[in-house]
Design a protein around this motif. Structure first.
Motif: not given
Length: 213
Positions: A36-42, A60-64, A69-73, A126-136
């Protein structure tokens, strides 16, 4: 938009892909995190439905990795009941939802629709290294429901968020499994939760998380 299904269990992966395709979603399945990570999917618009436990890399590792990488997925975590604490960690890190195996089909479809509605176009990510969104934060309604729980019901809720079974909760609280079932039903009713993920979402928003988190 595409729903990406990442699960090393071929039977589960294929069943989810078929279910979502029958509902009209565009779906792609992946057998491993690296595939998954090596494809263009992210970098493509959509959402990711990922199993929490896999060899080499966890969900969790994939999510991290996506966050780094700043993916908005948007991410939905698939989990067994024993993995509820891990699912809670994922939601604290920004996951949209988690769904329990075996799946309630309508709940799964609803989660996917919600995730796609939050999908961020690649150009707006968002740019790479952007923090994860906080829980609502919990809504006033959720806080009011929480305040209606008795101390014992709050204890049961805490152990449910820990991912413990009724039998284990009964042992920890020195009560019978049947009494746990009654308290659990009352917690679900008072919190107006139609599923464990729904209950955990509300608990998490109110600051109730596994001990040690």
């Amino acid at each position: 938009m595409t729903v990406f299904v990442l699960d090393d269990d071929e039977a589960v992966r294929d069943s989810v892909v078929i279910l979502l395709e029958c509902e009209g979603f565009r779906v792609e399945g992946f057998a491993s995190p690296l595939a998954f990570l090596e494809s263009d999917a992210p970098s493509r618009p959509g959402c990711l439905l990922v199993d929490v436990r896999m060899p080499q890399m966890s969900g969790l590792d994939v999510q991290e990795r996506l966050v780094q990488e700043g993916r908005g997925l948007p991410v939905i975590v698939m989990t067994g009941h024993a993995d509820v604490p891990l699912a809670v960690r994922a939601m604290k890190a920004g996951a949209v939802d988690f769904v329990e195996k075996p799946f309630d089909e309508q709940a799964l479809i609803g989660s996917v629709k919600a995730a796609l509605a939050r999908a961020v176009p690649p150009a707006a990510a968002p740019a790479a290294q952007a923090p994860a969104p906080a829980a609502p934060a919990a809504s006033p309604e959720v806080l009011e429901r929480l305040s209606s729980l008795t101390p014992r019901e709050r204890d049961v809720l805490q152990w449910l968020v820990e991912g413990k079974s009724n039998k284990v909760i009964a042992f920890e609280l020195s009560i019978s499994p049947r009494t746990v079932e009654i308290h659990r039903a009352r917690v679900m009713e008072k919190m107006r939760a139609d599923s464990l993920p729904s209950l955990v979402r509300m608990a998490l928003s109110a600051g109730i998380a596994p001990k040690g988190e």
